[in-house]
Design a protein around this motif. Structure first.
Motif, PDB file in Angstrom:
ATOM      1  N   MET A 158       0.823  -1.202   0.000  1.00 59.28           N
ATOM      2  CA  MET A 158       0.000   0.000   0.000  1.00 59.28           C
ATOM      3  C   MET A 158       0.862   1.259   0.000  1.00 59.28           C
ATOM      4  O   MET A 158       0.457   2.307  -0.502  1.00 59.28           O
ATOM      5  CB  MET A 158      -0.946  -0.016   1.201  1.00 59.28           C
ATOM      6  N   THR A 159       2.078   1.152   0.545  1.00 56.99           N
ATOM      7  CA  THR A 159       2.985   2.315   0.550  1.00 56.99           C
ATOM      8  C   THR A 159       3.646   2.513  -0.818  1.00 56.99           C
ATOM      9  O   THR A 159       4.280   3.531  -1.064  1.00 56.99           O
ATOM     10  CB  THR A 159       4.093   2.166   1.619  1.00 56.99           C
ATOM     11  N   LEU A 160       3.529   1.517  -1.709  1.00 55.79           N
ATOM     12  CA  LEU A 160       4.169   1.602  -3.018  1.00 55.79           C
ATOM     13  C   LEU A 160       3.206   2.032  -4.124  1.00 55.79           C
ATOM     14  O   LEU A 160       3.602   2.206  -5.266  1.00 55.79           O
ATOM     15  CB  LEU A 160       4.772   0.242  -3.399  1.00 55.79           C
ATOM     16  N   LEU A 161       1.918   2.185  -3.785  1.00 55.60           N
ATOM     17  CA  LEU A 161       0.934   2.596  -4.780  1.00 55.60           C
ATOM     18  C   LEU A 161       1.178   4.039  -5.231  1.00 55.60           C
ATOM     19  O   LEU A 161       1.514   4.898  -4.422  1.00 55.60           O
ATOM     20  CB  LEU A 161      -0.491   2.461  -4.222  1.00 55.60           C
ATOM     21  N   HIS A 162       1.028   4.283  -6.538  1.00 52.67           N
ATOM     22  CA  HIS A 162       1.231   5.622  -7.092  1.00 52.67           C
ATOM     23  C   HIS A 162      -0.120   6.220  -7.462  1.00 52.67           C
ATOM     24  O   HIS A 162      -0.848   5.653  -8.271  1.00 52.67           O
ATOM     25  CB  HIS A 162       2.122   5.558  -8.343  1.00 52.67           C
ATOM     26  N   PHE A 163      -0.424   7.369  -6.877  1.00 48.77           N
ATOM     27  CA  PHE A 163      -1.728   7.988  -7.124  1.00 48.77           C
ATOM     28  C   PHE A 163      -1.619   9.061  -8.204  1.00 48.77           C
ATOM     29  O   PHE A 163      -1.807  10.245  -7.965  1.00 48.77           O
ATOM     30  CB  PHE A 163      -2.291   8.562  -5.823  1.00 48.77           C
ATOM     31  N   ASP A 164      -1.266   8.621  -9.424  1.00 48.97           N
ATOM     32  CA  ASP A 164      -1.294   9.537 -10.563  1.00 48.97           C
ATOM     33  C   ASP A 164      -2.011   8.841 -11.720  1.00 48.97           C
ATOM     34  O   ASP A 164      -2.380   7.676 -11.633  1.00 48.97           O
ATOM     35  CB  ASP A 164       0.119  10.005 -10.961  1.00 48.97           C
ATOM     36  N   VAL A 178       9.039 -11.148  -7.265  1.00 51.78           N
ATOM     37  CA  VAL A 178       9.733 -10.694  -8.482  1.00 51.78           C
ATOM     38  C   VAL A 178       9.448  -9.213  -8.732  1.00 51.78           C
ATOM     39  O   VAL A 178      10.359  -8.420  -8.997  1.00 51.78           O
ATOM     40  CB  VAL A 178       9.296 -11.534  -9.708  1.00 51.78           C
ATOM     41  N   TRP A 179       8.155  -8.833  -8.619  1.00 55.25           N
ATOM     42  CA  TRP A 179       7.742  -7.450  -8.874  1.00 55.25           C
ATOM     43  C   TRP A 179       8.377  -6.487  -7.869  1.00 55.25           C
ATOM     44  O   TRP A 179       8.928  -5.447  -8.230  1.00 55.25           O
ATOM     45  CB  TRP A 179       6.207  -7.385  -8.813  1.00 55.25           C
ATOM     46  N   LEU A 180       8.329  -6.866  -6.603  1.00 53.15           N
ATOM     47  CA  LEU A 180       8.852  -5.995  -5.552  1.00 53.15           C
ATOM     48  C   LEU A 180      10.370  -5.877  -5.629  1.00 53.15           C
ATOM     49  O   LEU A 180      10.929  -4.803  -5.393  1.00 53.15           O
ATOM     50  CB  LEU A 180       8.434  -6.541  -4.180  1.00 53.15           C
ATOM     51  N   PHE A 181      11.048  -6.981  -5.965  1.00 57.50           N
ATOM     52  CA  PHE A 181      12.506  -6.941  -6.094  1.00 57.50           C
ATOM     53  C   PHE A 181      12.918  -5.984  -7.218  1.00 57.50           C
ATOM     54  O   PHE A 181      13.850  -5.200  -7.062  1.00 57.50           O
ATOM     55  CB  PHE A 181      13.059  -8.345  -6.358  1.00 57.50           C
ATOM     56  N   ALA A 182      12.201  -6.041  -8.345  1.00 61.14           N
ATOM     57  CA  ALA A 182      12.502  -5.150  -9.477  1.00 61.14           C
ATOM     58  C   ALA A 182      12.301  -3.688  -9.083  1.00 61.14           C
ATOM     59  O   ALA A 182      13.145  -2.828  -9.363  1.00 61.14           O
ATOM     60  CB  ALA A 182      11.614  -5.515 -10.673  1.00 61.14           C
ATOM     61  N   ILE A 207      -1.321   3.229 -13.238  1.00 62.95           N
ATOM     62  CA  ILE A 207      -2.645   2.632 -13.024  1.00 62.95           C
ATOM     63  C   ILE A 207      -2.568   1.108 -13.164  1.00 62.95           C
ATOM     64  O   ILE A 207      -3.109   0.363 -12.343  1.00 62.95           O
ATOM     65  CB  ILE A 207      -3.680   3.227 -14.018  1.00 62.95           C
ATOM     66  N   LEU A 208      -1.867   0.646 -14.209  1.00 61.22           N
ATOM     67  CA  LEU A 208      -1.712  -0.793 -14.434  1.00 61.22           C
ATOM     68  C   LEU A 208      -0.990  -1.453 -13.263  1.00 61.22           C
ATOM     69  O   LEU A 208      -1.397  -2.505 -12.754  1.00 61.22           O
ATOM     70  CB  LEU A 208      -0.941  -1.028 -15.743  1.00 61.22           C
ATOM     71  N   GLN A 209       0.082  -0.801 -12.816  1.00 60.42           N
ATOM     72  CA  GLN A 209       0.875  -1.312 -11.689  1.00 60.42           C
ATOM     73  C   GLN A 209       0.024  -1.404 -10.429  1.00 60.42           C
ATOM     74  O   GLN A 209       0.093  -2.392  -9.689  1.00 60.42           O
ATOM     75  CB  GLN A 209       2.066  -0.366 -11.460  1.00 60.42           C
ATOM     76  N   ASN A 210      -0.803  -0.379 -10.187  1.00 64.20           N
ATOM     77  CA  ASN A 210      -1.679  -0.373  -9.009  1.00 64.20           C
ATOM     78  C   ASN A 210      -2.722  -1.490  -9.070  1.00 64.20           C
ATOM     79  O   ASN A 210      -2.976  -2.171  -8.073  1.00 64.20           O
ATOM     80  CB  ASN A 210      -2.394   0.975  -8.880  1.00 64.20           C
ATOM     81  N   ILE A 211      -3.317  -1.683 -10.251  1.00 69.84           N
ATOM     82  CA  ILE A 211      -4.363  -2.713 -10.397  1.00 69.84           C
ATOM     83  C   ILE A 211      -3.779  -4.105 -10.188  1.00 69.84           C
ATOM     84  O   ILE A 211      -4.306  -4.916  -9.418  1.00 69.84           O
ATOM     85  CB  ILE A 211      -5.041  -2.605 -11.793  1.00 69.84           C
ATOM     86  N   VAL A 212      -2.670  -4.397 -10.884  1.00 68.03           N
ATOM     87  CA  VAL A 212      -2.033  -5.719 -10.772  1.00 68.03           C
ATOM     88  C   VAL A 212      -1.531  -5.954  -9.354  1.00 68.03           C
ATOM     89  O   VAL A 212      -1.758  -7.016  -8.752  1.00 68.03           O
ATOM     90  CB  VAL A 212      -0.868  -5.857 -11.792  1.00 68.03           C
ATOM     91  N   GLY A 213      -0.853  -4.944  -8.801  1.00 69.63           N
ATOM     92  CA  GLY A 213      -0.313  -5.069  -7.438  1.00 69.63           C
ATOM     93  C   GLY A 213      -1.406  -5.290  -6.407  1.00 69.63           C
ATOM     94  O   GLY A 213      -1.279  -6.154  -5.532  1.00 69.63           O
TER      95      GLY A 213
END
Length: 269
Positions: free
Chosen positions: A170-176, A210-214, A182-188
């Motif tokens: 939740m701390t990594l979500l981008h509100f733009d 994998v996603w978080l490590f990248a 948007i895609l990253q937020n939905i998948v995450g």
């Protein structure tokens, strides 16, 4: 290839990955999980004066108490790390590290910073999973792999650990409004929910690793910033905290979701 075929192939890959890595995955998970405590303990040694002065200035507790605080953080974290990695008194080590998290949350006023508070709670979630793993140790043929029959406290510790780990994302979500954000937020968010409720848990947790490590290597590349700049320390702190949550997710992959999960309920149906 249909959606079910694709999901089946992905799950087969996750199962194959677990079969190949089950001997050493719990060890890698534990190392990742305690990395933030290890880094912070070492930091206390190299920044002794700065940390002591900060606590003294913030709380007005005096030189002696501030020094005792830094010493407690240094010894508490490094001792806990050694015990966890050596598989000795793991439950006591976890309780000690829980205490360090609580102490730092108050001392550094993290309680009023939502982002840091959520990350500390996620770190606590990782420790809960470590505690659950230690309860199954010795009852299984493989180290870190649980037996089929599990005790209720362990199941609820695994549930609590999974839910708390979600806070990190939740701390990594981008509100733009950018397409990629948007895609990253939905998948995450979808993967977070799967981990929290325990549905397709191992696959979701492995994908999040994998996603978080990248994201971690890209956004928290502290090694690219000169040591004397404050940003170096901030990024380093973020990097190792994220590695600890990755360790927690790897424990979810190694242990499975536990009894309180959709995956386990499906077996009963």
């Amino acid at each position: 290839m249909g959606q079910n075929d694709l999901m089946g192939t992905a799950e087969d890959f996750a199962d194959q990955f677990l079969r190949v890595t089950k001997q050493y995955l719990p060890h890698v998970a534990r190392l990742c999980l305690i990395s933030t405590f290890l880094e912070d303990g070492v930091r206390m040694w190299f920044q002794w004066g700065e940390q002591r002065d900060y606590i003294d200035t913030t709380w007005g507790c005096g030189y002696a108490l501030a020094s005792a605080f830094v010493l407690l953080n240094l010894l508490g974290q490094l001792t806990g790390c050694v015990l966890v990695l050596s598989r000795n008194f793991v439950q006591y080590a976890c309780f000690g590290l829980f205490g360090i998290i609580a102490l730092q949350t108050i001392a550094y006023s993290i309680l009023w910073d939502l982002k840091f508070l959520m990350r500390n709670l996620a770190l606590g979630g990782g420790l809960l999973l470590l505690l659950a793993e230690s309860r199954s140790e010795g009852k299984s043929m493989f180290a870190g792999v649980p037996t089929m029959r599990e005790s209720s406290p362990k199941q609820y510790m695994q549930l609590g650990g999974r839910v708390l780990l979600v806070l990190m994302f939740m701390t990594l979500l981008h509100f733009d409004t950018g397409f990629f954000s948007i895609l990253q937020n939905i998948v995450g968010t979808a993967l977070m929910i799967l981990v929290a409720i325990g549905f397709k848990t191992k696959l979701a947790a492995l994908t999040l690793v994998v996603w978080l490590f990248a994201i971690n290597v890209y956004f928290n590349a502290f090694w690219t910033i000169p040591v004397y700049k404050p940003m170096h320390d901030f990024l380093k702190y973020d990097f190792f905290q994220t590695m600890s949550v990755i360790g927690g997710l790897l424990l979810v992959v190694a242990l499975g979701p536990g009894g309180v999960s959709m995956d386990e309920k499906k077996k009963e149906w």
